[in-house]
Design a protein around this motif. Structure first.
Motif, PDB file in Angstrom:
ATOM      1  N   GLY A   1     -27.596  28.448  -6.854  1.00 47.12           N
ATOM      2  CA  GLY A   1     -27.634  29.514  -5.858  1.00 47.12           C
ATOM      3  C   GLY A   1     -26.346  29.652  -5.085  1.00 47.12           C
ATOM      4  N   ARG A   2     -25.216  29.361  -5.730  1.00 50.73           N
ATOM      5  CA  ARG A   2     -23.912  29.419  -5.064  1.00 50.73           C
ATOM      6  C   ARG A   2     -23.066  30.559  -5.631  1.00 50.73           C
ATOM      7  NH1 ARG A   2     -22.500  22.927  -5.439  1.00 50.73           N
ATOM      8  NH2 ARG A   2     -23.923  22.241  -3.783  1.00 50.73           N
ATOM      9  N   PRO A   3     -22.093  31.068  -4.858  1.00 51.97           N
ATOM     10  CA  PRO A   3     -21.199  32.107  -5.383  1.00 51.97           C
ATOM     11  C   PRO A   3     -20.411  31.588  -6.580  1.00 51.97           C
ATOM     12  CG  PRO A   3     -21.021  31.945  -2.991  1.00 51.97           C
ATOM     13  CD  PRO A   3     -21.833  30.764  -3.442  1.00 51.97           C
ATOM     14  N   SER A   4     -20.284  32.419  -7.573  1.00 56.22           N
ATOM     15  CA  SER A   4     -19.569  32.039  -8.789  1.00 56.22           C
ATOM     16  C   SER A   4     -18.064  32.199  -8.611  1.00 56.22           C
ATOM     17  CB  SER A   4     -20.049  32.909  -9.955  1.00 56.22           C
ATOM     18  OG  SER A   4     -19.138  32.878 -11.019  1.00 56.22           O
ATOM     19  N   ALA A   5     -17.300  31.343  -9.292  1.00 57.30           N
ATOM     20  CA  ALA A   5     -15.842  31.441  -9.232  1.00 57.30           C
ATOM     21  C   ALA A   5     -15.315  32.533 -10.155  1.00 57.30           C
ATOM     22  CB  ALA A   5     -15.214  30.102  -9.608  1.00 57.30           C
ATOM     23  N   THR A   6     -16.068  32.877 -11.205  1.00 56.20           N
ATOM     24  CA  THR A   6     -15.581  33.826 -12.212  1.00 56.20           C
ATOM     25  C   THR A   6     -16.227  35.197 -12.121  1.00 56.20           C
ATOM     26  OG1 THR A   6     -17.245  33.095 -13.822  1.00 56.20           O
ATOM     27  CG2 THR A   6     -15.122  31.948 -13.838  1.00 56.20           C
ATOM     28  N   SER A   7     -17.243  35.364 -11.278  1.00 59.59           N
ATOM     29  CA  SER A   7     -18.030  36.596 -11.276  1.00 59.59           C
ATOM     30  C   SER A   7     -17.172  37.837 -11.067  1.00 59.59           C
ATOM     31  CB  SER A   7     -19.106  36.525 -10.192  1.00 59.59           C
ATOM     32  OG  SER A   7     -19.886  37.696 -10.172  1.00 59.59           O
ATOM     33  N   SER A   8     -16.311  37.820 -10.058  1.00 63.57           N
ATOM     34  CA  SER A   8     -15.498  38.998  -9.751  1.00 63.57           C
ATOM     35  C   SER A   8     -14.350  39.182 -10.731  1.00 63.57           C
ATOM     36  CB  SER A   8     -14.936  38.893  -8.333  1.00 63.57           C
ATOM     37  OG  SER A   8     -14.093  37.752  -8.220  1.00 63.57           O
ATOM     38  N   LEU A   9     -14.106  38.162 -11.575  1.00 65.21           N
ATOM     39  CA  LEU A   9     -12.987  38.210 -12.520  1.00 65.21           C
ATOM     40  C   LEU A   9     -13.448  38.480 -13.947  1.00 65.21           C
ATOM     41  CD1 LEU A   9     -11.186  34.981 -11.237  1.00 65.21           C
ATOM     42  CD2 LEU A   9     -10.576  37.336 -10.683  1.00 65.21           C
ATOM     43  N   ARG A  10     -14.728  38.658 -14.116  1.00 63.97           N
ATOM     44  CA  ARG A  10     -15.300  38.720 -15.455  1.00 63.97           C
ATOM     45  C   ARG A  10     -14.720  39.875 -16.270  1.00 63.97           C
ATOM     46  NH1 ARG A  10     -19.636  41.236 -17.909  1.00 63.97           N
ATOM     47  NH2 ARG A  10     -20.710  40.028 -19.511  1.00 63.97           N
ATOM     48  N   LEU A  11     -14.393  39.572 -17.537  1.00 66.47           N
ATOM     49  CA  LEU A  11     -13.882  40.591 -18.443  1.00 66.47           C
ATOM     50  C   LEU A  11     -14.995  41.516 -18.909  1.00 66.47           C
ATOM     51  CD1 LEU A  11     -11.570  38.631 -20.897  1.00 66.47           C
ATOM     52  CD2 LEU A  11     -10.859  40.359 -19.285  1.00 66.47           C
ATOM     53  N   LYS A  12     -14.653  42.758 -19.146  1.00 68.06           N
ATOM     54  CA  LYS A  12     -15.563  43.676 -19.809  1.00 68.06           C
ATOM     55  C   LYS A  12     -15.218  43.666 -21.291  1.00 68.06           C
ATOM     56  CE  LYS A  12     -16.164  46.720 -15.831  1.00 68.06           C
ATOM     57  NZ  LYS A  12     -15.999  48.104 -15.308  1.00 68.06           N
ATOM     58  N   LEU A  13     -16.157  43.218 -22.112  1.00 71.27           N
ATOM     59  CA  LEU A  13     -15.871  43.040 -23.531  1.00 71.27           C
ATOM     60  C   LEU A  13     -16.156  44.278 -24.364  1.00 71.27           C
ATOM     61  CD1 LEU A  13     -17.185  39.421 -24.144  1.00 71.27           C
ATOM     62  CD2 LEU A  13     -14.880  40.191 -23.693  1.00 71.27           C
ATOM     63  N   GLU A  14     -16.477  45.382 -23.703  1.00 74.75           N
ATOM     64  CA  GLU A  14     -16.855  46.561 -24.478  1.00 74.75           C
ATOM     65  C   GLU A  14     -15.654  47.214 -25.170  1.00 74.75           C
ATOM     66  OE1 GLU A  14     -19.895  45.610 -21.639  1.00 74.75           O
ATOM     67  OE2 GLU A  14     -17.753  46.020 -21.382  1.00 74.75           O
ATOM     68  N   ASN A  15     -14.470  47.044 -24.647  1.00 78.15           N
ATOM     69  CA  ASN A  15     -13.307  47.770 -25.146  1.00 78.15           C
ATOM     70  C   ASN A  15     -12.658  47.091 -26.350  1.00 78.15           C
ATOM     71  OD1 ASN A  15     -13.726  49.523 -23.035  1.00 78.15           O
ATOM     72  ND2 ASN A  15     -12.250  48.512 -21.694  1.00 78.15           N
ATOM     73  N   GLY A  16     -13.427  46.952 -27.408  1.00 75.41           N
ATOM     74  CA  GLY A  16     -12.864  46.438 -28.650  1.00 75.41           C
ATOM     75  C   GLY A  16     -12.884  44.929 -28.772  1.00 75.41           C
ATOM     76  N   LEU A  17     -12.910  44.198 -27.653  1.00 76.64           N
ATOM     77  CA  LEU A  17     -12.895  42.744 -27.738  1.00 76.64           C
ATOM     78  C   LEU A  17     -14.171  42.204 -28.357  1.00 76.64           C
ATOM     79  CD1 LEU A  17     -11.305  41.666 -24.341  1.00 76.64           C
ATOM     80  CD2 LEU A  17     -10.263  41.649 -26.596  1.00 76.64           C
ATOM     81  N   ILE A  18     -15.280  42.883 -28.079  1.00 76.25           N
ATOM     82  CA  ILE A  18     -16.562  42.383 -28.557  1.00 76.25           C
ATOM     83  C   ILE A  18     -16.605  42.322 -30.078  1.00 76.25           C
ATOM     84  CG2 ILE A  18     -17.710  44.639 -28.633  1.00 76.25           C
ATOM     85  CD1 ILE A  18     -20.184  43.259 -27.474  1.00 76.25           C
ATOM     86  N   ALA A  19     -15.903  43.245 -30.726  1.00 74.90           N
ATOM     87  CA  ALA A  19     -15.877  43.262 -32.187  1.00 74.90           C
ATOM     88  C   ALA A  19     -15.080  42.095 -32.749  1.00 74.90           C
ATOM     89  CB  ALA A  19     -15.284  44.576 -32.675  1.00 74.90           C
ATOM     90  N   LYS A  20     -14.245  41.501 -31.910  1.00 72.85           N
ATOM     91  CA  LYS A  20     -13.405  40.393 -32.357  1.00 72.85           C
ATOM     92  C   LYS A  20     -13.998  39.040 -31.983  1.00 72.85           C
ATOM     93  CE  LYS A  20      -9.516  43.504 -31.687  1.00 72.85           C
ATOM     94  NZ  LYS A  20      -8.357  43.855 -30.848  1.00 72.85           N
ATOM     95  N   THR A  21     -15.180  39.063 -31.388  1.00 77.90           N
ATOM     96  CA  THR A  21     -15.858  37.823 -31.016  1.00 77.90           C
ATOM     97  C   THR A  21     -16.934  37.530 -32.052  1.00 77.90           C
ATOM     98  OG1 THR A  21     -15.497  38.380 -28.701  1.00 77.90           O
ATOM     99  CG2 THR A  21     -17.069  36.630 -29.162  1.00 77.90           C
ATOM    100  N   THR A  22     -16.656  36.593 -32.930  1.00 76.58           N
ATOM    101  CA  THR A  22     -17.568  36.313 -34.048  1.00 76.58           C
ATOM    102  C   THR A  22     -18.596  35.234 -33.715  1.00 76.58           C
ATOM    103  OG1 THR A  22     -15.990  34.701 -34.941  1.00 76.58           O
ATOM    104  CG2 THR A  22     -15.827  36.980 -35.734  1.00 76.58           C
ATOM    105  N   HIS A  23     -18.504  34.635 -32.550  1.00 76.14           N
ATOM    106  CA  HIS A  23     -19.405  33.542 -32.192  1.00 76.14           C
ATOM    107  C   HIS A  23     -20.617  34.124 -31.451  1.00 76.14           C
ATOM    108  CE1 HIS A  23     -16.445  30.287 -33.170  1.00 76.14           C
ATOM    109  NE2 HIS A  23     -15.664  31.332 -33.087  1.00 76.14           N
ATOM    110  N   VAL A  24     -21.698  34.322 -32.199  1.00 76.32           N
ATOM    111  CA  VAL A  24     -22.841  35.086 -31.681  1.00 76.32           C
ATOM    112  C   VAL A  24     -23.510  34.396 -30.501  1.00 76.32           C
ATOM    113  CG1 VAL A  24     -23.303  36.320 -33.818  1.00 76.32           C
ATOM    114  CG2 VAL A  24     -24.320  34.061 -33.472  1.00 76.32           C
ATOM    115  N   HIS A  25     -23.623  33.069 -30.540  1.00 75.77           N
ATOM    116  CA  HIS A  25     -24.276  32.361 -29.444  1.00 75.77           C
ATOM    117  C   HIS A  25     -23.459  32.477 -28.157  1.00 75.77           C
ATOM    118  CE1 HIS A  25     -26.237  30.262 -32.908  1.00 75.77           C
ATOM    119  NE2 HIS A  25     -27.282  30.422 -32.124  1.00 75.77           N
ATOM    120  N   LEU A  26     -22.149  32.331 -28.275  1.00 72.28           N
ATOM    121  CA  LEU A  26     -21.287  32.413 -27.100  1.00 72.28           C
ATOM    122  C   LEU A  26     -21.346  33.808 -26.491  1.00 72.28           C
ATOM    123  CD1 LEU A  26     -19.223  30.996 -25.279  1.00 72.28           C
ATOM    124  CD2 LEU A  26     -17.428  31.725 -26.868  1.00 72.28           C
TER     125      LEU A  26
END
Length: 444
Positions: free
Chosen positions: A269-294
């Protein structure tokens, strides 16, 4: 459906006003947010004691110290690492891959094996950051079996040595393996039931990742898919350390960091260190991520973080907001690839074990996220029934719905209980096929 507050006597805001601190090993008060599992436990204990009086459940020192495990504190290392054979190290590596499946994916089995071979070779000069990563992989792997004296000695050796190497001047010159080292130290500490230490290591890992630009989407503009088993190429140690690591490593490192950070922050229940920095993977990066679980974990933990910040950050929880989050979770579930929906028929293979356990852990994230969304309604519904049972009709059953309660609240409360039951059943199924490990404290 109009927005409505949760309960009249015990709303979600009252849950947050309960105990917001727990004692650590030094008896200092540390913050525990209203969305935390421990806050929920404390709320239940405080509610029960009002109606039953003191008991072993309401006054239990072991429960009070659940945040940190004193027995897991570091001890002086007297064990000689030369007693660990290369075959044992390979076995620890396989256990490491199992334990981190679905959560961390920064180095493949073949890449880590190459790293261990470098450690064994007296003719190879290995950078201290790489040695730290190797030691921490072994430390996590050595955590997995049931603890005995020899196992504890090995765990202490590998972790203490890796920790010293990680801190050895590396903060002044961050590289990708520094992020790995602190990420792995955080995972190790969580496996040792030392959540505060794990939380703090995640903070260091995040700042190192930001220093390297892993949070910047533009830094992945030229990322090309690379076959995972052939990525880890280090021509010679004289080259610039970072230049030999491709963008796929960077992306998987950032995703792994976000998964563990958002997961731990949701649990505590604590503020995250990465929340405000999170990448949006929709712009082509998602297609390059082959690790389905991750990728699945990256998405579901972001939803968890949103629930924690938006739902528990309000003075009152609306049914509209809760149902909207549940629809998002349902959409996420339906978009999972079929390969993650079925267990492997052959669990004798390490690769299939890793795949199956990764799917199990991702499934548990889904059930936990559902519980986070619906928990305020479970609290308000059962508390209202308990109050009516004690004040109006002592003979009535507080577990059954009443005509005057909100049916939507009752439905959401039921969803919370069902998710908890499914999560337990999933863990039991994993135990039946001997996939549960001793350091899976995140699942606890």
């Amino acid at each position: 459906m109009p927005s409505s507050q949760v309960g009249s006597r015990h709303s979600s805001s009252e849950l947050k006003k309960g105990r917001s601190a727990e004692s650590n090993l030094c008896f200092s008060q540390v913050y525990i947010g209203g969305a935390a599992s421990l806050s929920f436990l404390q709320f239940i204990r405080e509610t029960v004691v009002q109606y039953t009086g003191p008991s072993g459940f309401t006054h239990n020192a072991k429960i009070d110290s659940m945040l940190e495990d004193a027995s897991a504190a570091a001890e002086e290392v007297s064990y000689n690492g030369d007693h660990v054979t290369f075959d044992e190290k390979i076995a620890f590596l396989r256990l490491y891959r199992l334990a981190t499946s679905g959560i961390i994916d920064v180095i493949s089995t073949s890449e880590a094996t190459q790293l261990l071979e470098e450690m064994e070779s007296s003719a190879t000069v290995v950078h201290s950051s790489r040695l730290a990563v190797a030691d921490l992989i072994l430390a996590i792997g050595a955590q997995c079996p049931k603890a005995d004296t020899a196992a504890v000695q090995k765990v202490n050796l590998f972790f203490t040595r890796g920790q010293k190497r990680a801190f050895s001047g590396m903060l002044e010159d961050p590289n990708l393996e520094l992020v790995w080292a602190f990420l792995l130290m955080a995972f190790y500490m969580l496996g040792a039931c030392r959540r505060n230490a794990g939380f703090m290591y995640l903070g260091v890992a995040t700042r190192a990742a930001v220093a390297l630009g892993l949070h910047d989407e533009d830094s992945y503009a030229s990322l090309a898919p690379v076959e995972s088993e052939k990525r880890y190429v280090r021509p010679n140690q004289a080259q610039v350390h970072e230049s030999a690591i491709d963008g796929t490593f960077r992306l998987q490192t950032w995703m792994s960091l976000c998964v563990l950070d958002l997961l731990v922050s949701s649990i505590l229940g604590r503020p995250s260190a990465t929340s405000s920095l999170r990448l949006k993977l929709e712009n082509g990066l998602i297609a390059k991520t082959t690790h389905v679980h991750l990728l699945a974990s990256y998405t579901i933990t972001h939803l968890m973080d949103t629930v924690t910040s938006e739902l528990y950050g309000q003075k009152a929880v609306s049914t509209d907001a809760a149902e909207q989050f549940l629809r998002k979770l349902d959409r996420w579930s339906k978009e999972l690839p079929n390969v993650m929906r079925t267990a492997s028929p052959n669990l004798n293979s390490p690769k299939e074990q890793e795949h199956t356990l990764g799917s199990i852990q991702v499934g548990c994230f889904y059930y936990f996220a559902t519980m986070l969304v619906t928990r305020p309604f479970l609290i308000s519904t059962l508390t209202a029934r308990l109050v009516r049972s004690c004040q109006g009709n002592p003979s009535s059953d507080s577990s059954t719905p009443t005509a005057c309660e909100d049916p939507t609240h009752a439905k959401l409360a039921s969803a919370c209980v069902d998710s908890a039951a499914y999560l337990i059943q999933t863990c039991q199924d994993a135990r039946k096929v001997d996939l549960l490990l001793s350091n899976m404290c995140i699942m606890k």
